[in-house]
Motif scaffolding. Structure first.
Motif, PDB file in Angstrom:
ATOM      1  N   ALA A  99       0.831  -1.210   0.000  1.00 16.73           N
ATOM      2  CA  ALA A  99       0.000   0.000   0.000  1.00 16.73           C
ATOM      3  C   ALA A  99       0.865   1.259   0.000  1.00 16.73           C
ATOM      4  O   ALA A  99       0.534   2.247  -0.663  1.00 16.73           O
ATOM      5  CB  ALA A  99      -0.927  -0.015   1.217  1.00 16.73           C
ATOM      6  N   VAL A 100       1.979   1.204   0.740  1.00 18.40           N
ATOM      7  CA  VAL A 100       2.918   2.336   0.742  1.00 18.40           C
ATOM      8  C   VAL A 100       3.457   2.575  -0.663  1.00 18.40           C
ATOM      9  O   VAL A 100       3.498   3.724  -1.156  1.00 18.40           O
ATOM     10  CB  VAL A 100       4.070   2.089   1.729  1.00 18.40           C
ATOM     11  N   ALA A 101       3.875   1.486  -1.322  1.00 21.97           N
ATOM     12  CA  ALA A 101       4.444   1.612  -2.672  1.00 21.97           C
ATOM     13  C   ALA A 101       3.428   2.184  -3.657  1.00 21.97           C
ATOM     14  O   ALA A 101       3.745   3.078  -4.458  1.00 21.97           O
ATOM     15  CB  ALA A 101       4.937   0.240  -3.146  1.00 21.97           C
ATOM     16  N   ILE A 102       2.174   1.682  -3.578  1.00 12.74           N
ATOM     17  CA  ILE A 102       1.142   2.182  -4.489  1.00 12.74           C
ATOM     18  C   ILE A 102       0.869   3.658  -4.232  1.00 12.74           C
ATOM     19  O   ILE A 102       0.701   4.459  -5.167  1.00 12.74           O
ATOM     20  CB  ILE A 102      -0.149   1.353  -4.327  1.00 12.74           C
ATOM     21  N   SER A 103       0.830   4.041  -2.957  1.00 14.43           N
ATOM     22  CA  SER A 103       0.589   5.443  -2.610  1.00 14.43           C
ATOM     23  C   SER A 103       1.669   6.353  -3.172  1.00 14.43           C
ATOM     24  O   SER A 103       1.384   7.445  -3.688  1.00 14.43           O
ATOM     25  CB  SER A 103       0.505   5.597  -1.085  1.00 14.43           C
ATOM     26  N   VAL A 104       2.899   5.913  -3.084  1.00 14.61           N
ATOM     27  CA  VAL A 104       4.015   6.711  -3.607  1.00 14.61           C
ATOM     28  C   VAL A 104       3.924   6.829  -5.125  1.00 14.61           C
ATOM     29  O   VAL A 104       4.140   7.916  -5.699  1.00 14.61           O
ATOM     30  CB  VAL A 104       5.358   6.088  -3.176  1.00 14.61           C
ATOM     31  N   ILE A 290     -11.131  -5.921  -4.827  1.00 14.86           N
ATOM     32  CA  ILE A 290     -12.007  -4.746  -4.716  1.00 14.86           C
ATOM     33  C   ILE A 290     -11.425  -3.560  -5.472  1.00 14.86           C
ATOM     34  O   ILE A 290     -12.134  -2.867  -6.224  1.00 14.86           O
ATOM     35  CB  ILE A 290     -12.212  -4.380  -3.233  1.00 14.86           C
ATOM     36  N   ALA A 291     -10.135  -3.321  -5.283  1.00 15.10           N
ATOM     37  CA  ALA A 291      -9.499  -2.169  -5.941  1.00 15.10           C
ATOM     38  C   ALA A 291      -9.587  -2.293  -7.466  1.00 15.10           C
ATOM     39  O   ALA A 291      -9.929  -1.315  -8.160  1.00 15.10           O
ATOM     40  CB  ALA A 291      -8.048  -2.055  -5.493  1.00 15.10           C
ATOM     41  N   MET A 295     -11.853   0.170  -9.834  1.00 19.49           N
ATOM     42  CA  MET A 295     -11.183   0.973 -10.856  1.00 19.49           C
ATOM     43  C   MET A 295     -11.739   0.667 -12.243  1.00 19.49           C
ATOM     44  O   MET A 295     -11.960   1.580 -13.054  1.00 19.49           O
ATOM     45  CB  MET A 295      -9.672   0.729 -10.812  1.00 19.49           C
ATOM     46  N   VAL A 296     -12.007  -0.617 -12.537  1.00 20.27           N
ATOM     47  CA  VAL A 296     -12.562  -0.985 -13.844  1.00 20.27           C
ATOM     48  C   VAL A 296     -13.969  -0.422 -13.996  1.00 20.27           C
ATOM     49  O   VAL A 296     -14.308   0.185 -15.032  1.00 20.27           O
ATOM     50  CB  VAL A 296     -12.561  -2.523 -14.010  1.00 20.27           C
ATOM     51  N   VAL A 297     -14.799  -0.619 -12.929  1.00 19.94           N
ATOM     52  CA  VAL A 297     -16.178  -0.122 -13.002  1.00 19.94           C
ATOM     53  C   VAL A 297     -16.185   1.399 -13.137  1.00 19.94           C
ATOM     54  O   VAL A 297     -16.946   1.967 -13.939  1.00 19.94           O
ATOM     55  CB  VAL A 297     -16.965  -0.557 -11.744  1.00 19.94           C
ATOM     56  N   THR A 298     -15.347   2.077 -12.401  1.00 18.94           N
ATOM     57  CA  THR A 298     -15.288   3.535 -12.459  1.00 18.94           C
ATOM     58  C   THR A 298     -14.862   4.005 -13.837  1.00 18.94           C
ATOM     59  O   THR A 298     -15.428   4.967 -14.392  1.00 18.94           O
ATOM     60  CB  THR A 298     -14.301   4.071 -11.404  1.00 18.94           C
ATOM     61  N   ALA A 299     -13.857   3.340 -14.392  1.00 13.90           N
ATOM     62  CA  ALA A 299     -13.375   3.720 -15.721  1.00 13.90           C
ATOM     63  C   ALA A 299     -14.451   3.524 -16.775  1.00 13.90           C
ATOM     64  O   ALA A 299     -14.627   4.366 -17.682  1.00 13.90           O
ATOM     65  CB  ALA A 299     -12.126   2.900 -16.070  1.00 13.90           C
ATOM     66  N   VAL A 313      -8.642   7.823 -11.065  1.00 10.35           N
ATOM     67  CA  VAL A 313      -9.125   6.451 -10.848  1.00 10.35           C
ATOM     68  C   VAL A 313      -8.100   5.654 -10.049  1.00 10.35           C
ATOM     69  O   VAL A 313      -8.456   4.879  -9.148  1.00 10.35           O
ATOM     70  CB  VAL A 313      -9.426   5.770 -12.201  1.00 10.35           C
ATOM     71  N   LEU A 314      -6.819   5.853 -10.384  1.00  7.47           N
ATOM     72  CA  LEU A 314      -5.768   5.134  -9.652  1.00  7.47           C
ATOM     73  C   LEU A 314      -5.776   5.546  -8.179  1.00  7.47           C
ATOM     74  O   LEU A 314      -5.652   4.701  -7.280  1.00  7.47           O
ATOM     75  CB  LEU A 314      -4.401   5.425 -10.275  1.00  7.47           C
ATOM     76  N   LEU A 315      -5.929   6.857  -7.916  1.00  5.73           N
ATOM     77  CA  LEU A 315      -5.988   7.325  -6.529  1.00  5.73           C
ATOM     78  C   LEU A 315      -7.201   6.747  -5.801  1.00  5.73           C
ATOM     79  O   LEU A 315      -7.141   6.429  -4.614  1.00  5.73           O
ATOM     80  CB  LEU A 315      -6.063   8.850  -6.494  1.00  5.73           C
ATOM     81  N   LEU A 316      -8.300   6.619  -6.556  1.00  8.10           N
ATOM     82  CA  LEU A 316      -9.485   6.018  -5.962  1.00  8.10           C
ATOM     83  C   LEU A 316      -9.198   4.572  -5.547  1.00  8.10           C
ATOM     84  O   LEU A 316      -9.572   4.142  -4.457  1.00  8.10           O
ATOM     85  CB  LEU A 316     -10.645   6.061  -6.966  1.00  8.10           C
ATOM     86  N   GLY A 317      -8.481   3.839  -6.424  1.00  7.95           N
ATOM     87  CA  GLY A 317      -8.132   2.445  -6.095  1.00  7.95           C
ATOM     88  C   GLY A 317      -7.229   2.377  -4.873  1.00  7.95           C
ATOM     89  O   GLY A 317      -7.406   1.513  -4.000  1.00  7.95           O
ATOM     90  N   VAL A 318      -6.259   3.311  -4.820  1.00 10.66           N
ATOM     91  CA  VAL A 318      -5.356   3.325  -3.665  1.00 10.66           C
ATOM     92  C   VAL A 318      -6.110   3.660  -2.395  1.00 10.66           C
ATOM     93  O   VAL A 318      -5.934   3.023  -1.351  1.00 10.66           O
ATOM     94  CB  VAL A 318      -4.207   4.340  -3.903  1.00 10.66           C
TER      95      VAL A 318
END
Length: 959
Positions: A99-104, A290-291, A295-299, A313-318
């Motif tokens: 999660a840290v890596a994705i956030s960065v 879930i993420a 993200m797919v549904v949102t896109a 969308v990526l931030l939403l997934g994170v």
């Protein structure tokens, strides 16, 4: 005096599975098999030593260089970096690091503007957890090195025909040990000579009484505790003198065998560690699914086409990943366990490893050593039987407090009083022990059984005063062949010398021709002889060790050398019943354990009859149900048969260290969570193998303390049961904050997921010109986790007992900490939270199901507040899965404080300008606040209804 008088000392034909030190190595110069069945002369030739001279200094140095020092091998210390790294080896930690890596990455993709708050906060949580774990578990396991500390610093040996003192580490095979009272035995050795030699072997074999040694060669292999012609490293000389030929040193000794077993024993993760690992893996998969889905549904729903929209969308997934993962769980779990450790420490239960707290609460079996754990390890005279009757002595241990009672009342019969005084006085005269008082505490020196006479003599008024006036001129020492001891005394101080003898009653009675009856001496006819033997058998049948006392007048001037010839025509006075008494508080603790569904087992090196008696007295087994299985019997069983025995039998006697391991392994294979208690070296491997090893802090050796996961500061068995209770409370509290964290986080997930899917229904889609409109911002989700996850969850970790935790059975290993019922509650509560949050947004937004009139910022703030307050209501829900939130509502002041603080912070983030800018909030009026709180309370009412239905369906069952 001699243990052989009171128990079956017959030598078994074979000791199957017994690990003899000498038998482990048949290389040249070493005895090829068990030295206890070898003649001393043969061993001396094989070891190339003259027993009257000993080794030369040069030869001893050569052997020391060849074989190495007489020390136990210890593990190399674990490097600091590995200890630190171990704190990060957890599936949930891996998930948080991802999660840290994705956030960065998301922060960088957004242009690396501002500060990566998400990543920093999650990383800080990971580091905090590592620090907590490292601080609490920094005691490196070094049980083998602790074994070394028990070895005597020096030993006396024959070298070049002279007695010299050498460091015990320099003992070699072939050395001739010189043993005296108070010495610690520095190596395993075969006895050459012994005079009244008794060795205290409790720390090695579990036998409570000092063992009388005899140089006579055994006819066949015998269990460790029955090798009377051997002395062993780490034991102590309680009485007498002797010489012995060293046959094994270092890791080749019996203590070395235990060290090898201890070294080879691997620790399994605790049930809680296994469960949290499983939950972490499940969460990891769930978060990814879930993420990706969101993200797919949102896109697809929002027709994402630009890089900016993709980053959103990526931030939403994170943010959803952050919402789904209870990043505070590892730290909160560590803190709650640490608080539990501190609470237990105040109750004299010192827990070395955090997860062991919960393990003890899950224990279904407590396998306890007897000597010093269930009993006081203080030999006590409880019965005295003479010609005129029987008396009972109250008081236990070496403190000379108590009364002498007859028929339940004070001793008043003059004849019986005189006889009892002669028994206790005679036993105190034919005696080499000492009872002293130092700094208010009573201590003994010498044989514990002999000390029991000195203690008992204090309880009969006037006896000790008379004994102190006697002059002792000589003695005939106790030997295993004679089974008795005599002392020459002048009872009246008038030169009328008497020979006072104590010993095995059957042996003593054969030398008696008369019997003391009150102040008279009468012939010991067949009827009186038979009655005396019947008295002895009755005491033995009650698991008492028995010792008889007799005397006779001797001629003035009888020399000490001729005393043995005078041991005839004795006057029999009576017999005493001696026992190592149970601790007074243990019976109640055993009853509490049984009420909690915890089985209590006794595993001891003592005699089967004694073990069965103590087990009955303590309520471990019912009256008349005691059956003690011996170590020799266990060695004959295969795995399946052993498991069958351990299901039915709760008392094990005459067991060796490997037998204790067998029992623990069999119980674990049967699905039990085993707590093993003990204090001696012999207990250490089983303590380490058990799910939780419990060492005695006062009488326990350093070995057991290092091998264990918990140490009792007061050696009180009742403390174990209190710790079980505390462990169960901690486990309940862990379930509380898990229920709270997961259901609250699922509320965030449902809010975001359903908010995106139903954006058009609730009016979100048209509330902004942005391509992607979300019900909550990423920073708001992070705020919710910071404000609501930490304080209330920690407060639940110190929640007092809500239900009767000792009124239910232990948790089975097959039971999940989060079972189907709990998952149903988590998901349903999370769904209600999400729907309540989205309904609040809909109420204030224009369009949607309910027409509103506020801006997106205000509506989103109202929904944001609803979710926060709903989680605070959920904190009270989560205190029990089935009991109403209003039950004992105000007992946890910390929870109320945490909820109040969280609500105050939410007010601040909504109303304080600079916080509004940081978290995208807007001020709300009183109506907005009222709606938000009312909608949030739906979580409380829904869960109350769910619990009410559950209680109605399961009426009469334990929650």
């Amino acid at each position: 005096m001699d243990r052989s008088n009171f128990s079956d000392r017959s030598t078994p034909a074979a000791a199957v599975g017994d690990r003899t030190a000498a038998g482990r190595d048949a290389s040249p110069g070493r005895p090829g098999h068990d030295p206890s069945v070898r003649e001393v002369a043969d061993l001396a030739r094989e070891l190339d030593v003259d027993l009257s001279v000993g080794l030369t200094g040069a030869e001893a140095a050569r052997r020391l260089a060849a074989d190495g020092p007489n020390e136990l091998r210890s593990k190399p210390p674990v490097p600091l970096w590995r200890k630190v790294l171990a704190q990060f080896q957890d599936p949930l930690i891996y998930l948080l690091l991802v999660a840290v890596a994705i956030s960065v990455v998301a922060w960088a993709a957004e242009g690396a503007t501002g500060f990566p708050v998400d990543a920093v906060v999650i990383a800080a949580v990971v580091l905090l957890n590592a620090v907590l774990g490292f601080v609490q578990e920094n005691k490196a396991e070094n049980a083998v090195a602790a074994l070394q500390s028990m070895t005597a610093a020096t030993s006396t040996v024959l070298r070049d025909g002279r007695r010299v003192t050498v460091p015990s580490a320099e003992l070699v095979r072939g050395d001739v040990l010189v043993l005296g009272e108070g010495d610690a035995v520095g190596a395993d050795a075969r006895l050459v000579r012994a005079t009244a030699l008794k060795i205290q072997e409790a720390s090695l074999t579990g036998e409570s009484e000092a063992v009388t040694k005899n140089p006579a060669t055994l006819e066949a292999h015998a269990p460790l505790g029955d090798r009377l012609d051997m002395v062993f490293k780490g034991t102590a000389v309680a009485q007498g003198v002797g010489t012995a030929l060293v046959t094994a040193t270092g890791m080749d000794t019996e203590m070395g065998a235990i060290a090898e077993m201890l070294d080879a024993t691997e620790e399994d993760p605790s049930p809680l560690q296994r469960e949290i690992a499983g939950v972490s893996k499940l969460l990891g998969v769930t978060v990814i699914v879930i993420a990706v889905v969101v993200m797919v549904v949102t896109a697809l729903v929002n027709e994402v086409s630009t890089l900016s929209d993709f980053v959103t969308v990526l931030l939403l997934g994170v943010s959803l990943a952050v919402a789904a993962v209870p990043e505070g769980l590892p730290a909160i779990l560590s803190v709650v366990l640490a608080i539990g450790v501190q609470r237990m420490a105040r109750r004299n239960a010192v827990v070395k490893k955090l997860h062991s707290v919960e393990t003890l609460g899950s224990a279904s079996v407590i396998a306890s050593d007897k000597t010093g754990t269930l009993t006081k390890n203080e030999m006590t005279i409880e019965r005295v039987v003479t010609a005129s009757g029987e008396v009972r002595l109250t008081g236990v241990g070496y403190r000379p407090d108590g009364e002498v009672l007859s028929a339940g009342g004070p001793l008043e019969d003059e004849a019986l009083t005189r006889e009892v005084g002669m028994v206790l006085g005679g036993g105190s005269l034919a005696n080499d022990a000492q009872l002293t008082r130092r700094d208010g505490e009573w201590e003994i020196q010498g044989d514990p059984t002999e000390a029991a006479f000195l203690v008992a003599a204090h309880k009969l008024q006037g006896t000790v005063d008379r004994v102190r006036t006697y002059e002792r001129r000589g003695e005939v020492p106790f030997t295993s062949e004679r089974k008795m001891m005599s002392a020459l005394v002048d009872p009246e101080g008038d030169g009328a010398w008497a020979l006072v003898t104590k010993g095995a009653p059957d042996v003593l009675l054969r030398r008696c021709t008369r019997q003391q009856v009150g102040s008279d001496v009468v012939p010991l006819d067949d009827a009186r002889h038979a009655r005396a033997l019947a008295d002895v058998e009755a005491l033995s049948g009650q698991a008492y060790r028995t010792l008889g006392v007799a005397y006779r007048r001797v001629e003035e001037g009888t020399s000490a050398e001729r005393l043995e010839d005078s041991e005839r025509d004795l006057v029999y006075v009576g017999v005493v019943g001696i026992i190592d008494p149970p601790r007074p508080e243990v019976a109640d603790a055993v009853e509490q354990a049984h009420r909690a569904g915890v089985r209590v087992m006794m595993i001891t090196g003592d005699h089967p009859t004694t073990a069965a008696r103590i087990a009955e007295d303590l309520g471990i087994v019912g009256a008349g149900e005691a059956r003690a299985v011996t170590g020799v019997e266990l060695d004959r069983l295969d795995g399946g048969a052993l498991r069958e025995v351990t299901r039915d039998v709760s008392v094990y006697a005459r067991v060796a260290p490997q037998n204790k391991l067998q029992i623990v392994d069999a119980l674990q294979a049967d699905g039990h969570v085993v707590a093993m208690t003990g204090d001696g070296v012999n207990d250490a491997p089983a303590l380490k193998s058990a799910d939780i090893g419990v060492a005695m802090g006062v009488t326990g050796t350093e070995v057991t303390k290092e091998a264990s996961k918990m140490i009792l500061g007061d050696d009180n068995f009742a403390t174990i049961v209190a710790a079980v209770r505390q462990g169960r409370i901690i486990f309940d509290n862990i379930k509380k904050f898990l229920r709270y964290l997961l259901s609250s986080n699922m509320g965030e997930v449902f809010t975001v997921f359903l908010g995106v899917v139903l954006a058009g229904v609730i009016g979100l889609a048209g509330a902004s010109d942005d391509a992607v409109v979300v019900p909550l911002l990423a920073t708001q989700i992070l705020w919710i986790n910071l404000v609501t996850d930490s304080g209330p969850a920690l407060a639940m970790g110190v929640d007092p007992e809500i239900d009767d935790v000792m009124g239910r059975r232990p948790r089975r290993l097959s039971e999940r900490i989060i079972d189907r019922h709990m998952w149903t509650g988590i998901l349903s509560i999370g769904l209600v939270m999400g729907l309540a949050t989205l309904a609040t947004i809909d109420i204030f937004l224009p369009g949607g199901l309910v027409e509103g009139h506020d801006s997106l910022e205000v509506a989103r703030t109202a929904g944001f507040t609803t979710l926060v307050v709903a989680q605070l209501f959920n904190a009270f829900n989560s205190r029990s899965e089935t009991t109403s939130a209003f039950h004992r509502l105000f007992v946890n002041k910390w929870l109320w404080g945490a909820v109040a603080l969280a609500f105050a912070l939410q007010v601040a983030v909504v109303e304080v300008p600079f916080l509004q800018a940081a978290f995208g909030t807007a001020s709300m009026d009183l109506a907005h606040w009222a709606v938000a709180v009312a909608m949030a309370s739906s979580v409380l009412w829904f869960d109350e209804l769910r619990k009410l239905v559950w209680r109605a369906r399961h009426r009469g069952e334990v929650a």
